[in-house]
Write a protein that holds these residues in place. Structure first.
Motif, PDB file in Angstrom:
ATOM      1  N   ASN A  26       0.809  -1.219   0.000  1.00  0.00           N
ATOM      2  CA  ASN A  26       0.000   0.000   0.000  1.00  0.00           C
ATOM      3  C   ASN A  26       0.844   1.271   0.000  1.00  0.00           C
ATOM      4  OD1 ASN A  26       0.993  -0.266   2.572  1.00  0.00           O
ATOM      5  ND2 ASN A  26      -0.934   0.118   3.615  1.00  0.00           N
ATOM      6  N   LYS A  27       2.160   1.140   0.203  1.00  0.00           N
ATOM      7  CA  LYS A  27       3.059   2.301   0.108  1.00  0.00           C
ATOM      8  C   LYS A  27       3.774   2.345  -1.235  1.00  0.00           C
ATOM      9  CE  LYS A  27       3.896   2.476   5.090  1.00  0.00           C
ATOM     10  NZ  LYS A  27       4.918   2.440   6.171  1.00  0.00           N
ATOM     11  N   ASN A  28       3.293   1.507  -2.161  1.00  0.00           N
ATOM     12  CA  ASN A  28       3.839   1.451  -3.523  1.00  0.00           C
ATOM     13  C   ASN A  28       5.284   0.951  -3.548  1.00  0.00           C
ATOM     14  OD1 ASN A  28       3.008   1.719  -6.219  1.00  0.00           O
ATOM     15  ND2 ASN A  28       4.156   3.611  -6.459  1.00  0.00           N
ATOM     16  N   SER A  29       5.642   0.141  -2.548  1.00  0.00           N
ATOM     17  CA  SER A  29       6.973  -0.465  -2.528  1.00  0.00           C
ATOM     18  C   SER A  29       6.875  -1.885  -3.079  1.00  0.00           C
ATOM     19  CB  SER A  29       7.524  -0.509  -1.100  1.00  0.00           C
ATOM     20  OG  SER A  29       7.662   0.793  -0.587  1.00  0.00           O
ATOM     21  N   PRO A  30       7.768  -2.279  -3.977  1.00  0.00           N
ATOM     22  CA  PRO A  30       7.686  -3.631  -4.547  1.00  0.00           C
ATOM     23  C   PRO A  30       7.988  -4.697  -3.496  1.00  0.00           C
ATOM     24  CG  PRO A  30       9.707  -2.526  -5.242  1.00  0.00           C
ATOM     25  CD  PRO A  30       8.891  -1.495  -4.530  1.00  0.00           C
ATOM     26  N   MET A  31       7.174  -5.746  -3.480  1.00  0.00           N
ATOM     27  CA  MET A  31       7.360  -6.842  -2.546  1.00  0.00           C
ATOM     28  C   MET A  31       7.745  -8.145  -3.263  1.00  0.00           C
ATOM     29  SD  MET A  31       4.302  -6.311   0.238  1.00  0.00           S
ATOM     30  CE  MET A  31       5.023  -7.591   1.293  1.00  0.00           C
ATOM     31  N   ARG A  32       7.311  -8.286  -4.511  1.00  0.00           N
ATOM     32  CA  ARG A  32       7.650  -9.487  -5.286  1.00  0.00           C
ATOM     33  C   ARG A  32       7.704  -9.117  -6.765  1.00  0.00           C
ATOM     34  NH1 ARG A  32      10.425 -13.662  -6.669  1.00  0.00           N
ATOM     35  NH2 ARG A  32       9.346 -15.154  -8.003  1.00  0.00           N
TER      36      ARG A  32
END
Length: 245
Positions: A26-32
């Motif tokens: 939700n913070k627009n940070s890539p997780m995968r």
């Protein structure tokens, strides 16, 4: 915010042959980021399924046809709500079993619990904010009243009485008050208009409650009366603050 059903993503991957994707929080940070060129569509679906199995929350899934993002890369972005209680089983991706083993009541109950929890948190935050606002109002009134140097005694008495009656009392019940009869109001002065019974009952009830909570109620109420007689301006300011609570 528009949400996409998770099952739709799997169907879209089958239809469009998507194998490359990135999942953002939700913070627009890539997780995968899936950029393995050897993956088939089924491999990519299983990769996404595994990610959603071990992660909960609201995510943005972005599909692309190229391994890496570039200036001319076209992305297809979808937002999903992957809360654990809302997830559908992904066995048999792309199809739906009419006699599915999904327990709809458990999903509804889980949503009700979330709503109740959110409402409780909102109420607690609201009460905390109201309490803080009350404290700030009392501090502001103390600061304003302290400017009148000629009435230090009355100001101290007034603030002590207000604090005692509205949140600062000892709350120690005096012995015998629980069963005492309501006091009656007597006066030697002639009253031009008779007091309404409801108002008298309300005053009597309030007096009894305050006498239970405030051991120095008689002294406090007398000093408030003195304040009303000798400094009506300060008294009216204090009453207006009480009316605003």
């Amino acid at each position: 915010m528009n949400l996409t059903n998770i099952k739709y993503l799997y169907d879209l991957m089958d239809k469009e042959n998507f194998t490359f994707f990135t999942v953002y929080d939700n913070k627009n940070s890539p997780m995968r980021d899936q950029c393995n060129e050897n993956y088939t569509v089924q491999d990519a679906k299983e990769d996404l399924e595994q990610f959603l199995q071990y992660n909960s929350g609201v995510f943005r899934v972005e599909f692309r046809r190229a391994k890496n993002n570039g200036p001319s890369t076209k992305n297809y972005s979808f937002t999903i709500d992957n809360l654990k209680s809302d997830r559908e089983p992904v066995t048999g991706i792309g199809s739906f079993d009419g006699g599915a083993n999904m327990d709809y009541m458990s999903i509804i109950n889980a949503k009700d619990e979330k709503i109740e929890k959110l409402q409780s948190e909102m109420f607690a935050n609201m009460m905390a904010a109201m309490s803080k606002q009350h404290e700030l109002q009392m501090e502001a009134m103390k600061t304003e009243l302290s400017k009148d140097k000629g009435n230090d005694g009355l100001i101290t008495a007034a603030m002590g009485a207000l604090s005692g009656m509205f949140g600062g009392g000892s709350n120690i019940a005096l012995s015998g008050f629980d069963s005492m009869e309501l006091p009656t109001i007597e006066t030697n002065k002639k009253i031009t208009e008779p007091m309404v019974d409801d108002n008298r009952q309300k005053i009597n009830n309030a007096v009894v409650r305050l006498m239970k909570s405030d051991q120095n109620f008689a002294n406090h109420i007398s000093k408030l009366a003195d304040l009303a007689d000798e400094s009506p301006l300060i008294y009216n300011m204090a009453i207006s603050k009480l009316d605003a609570l």
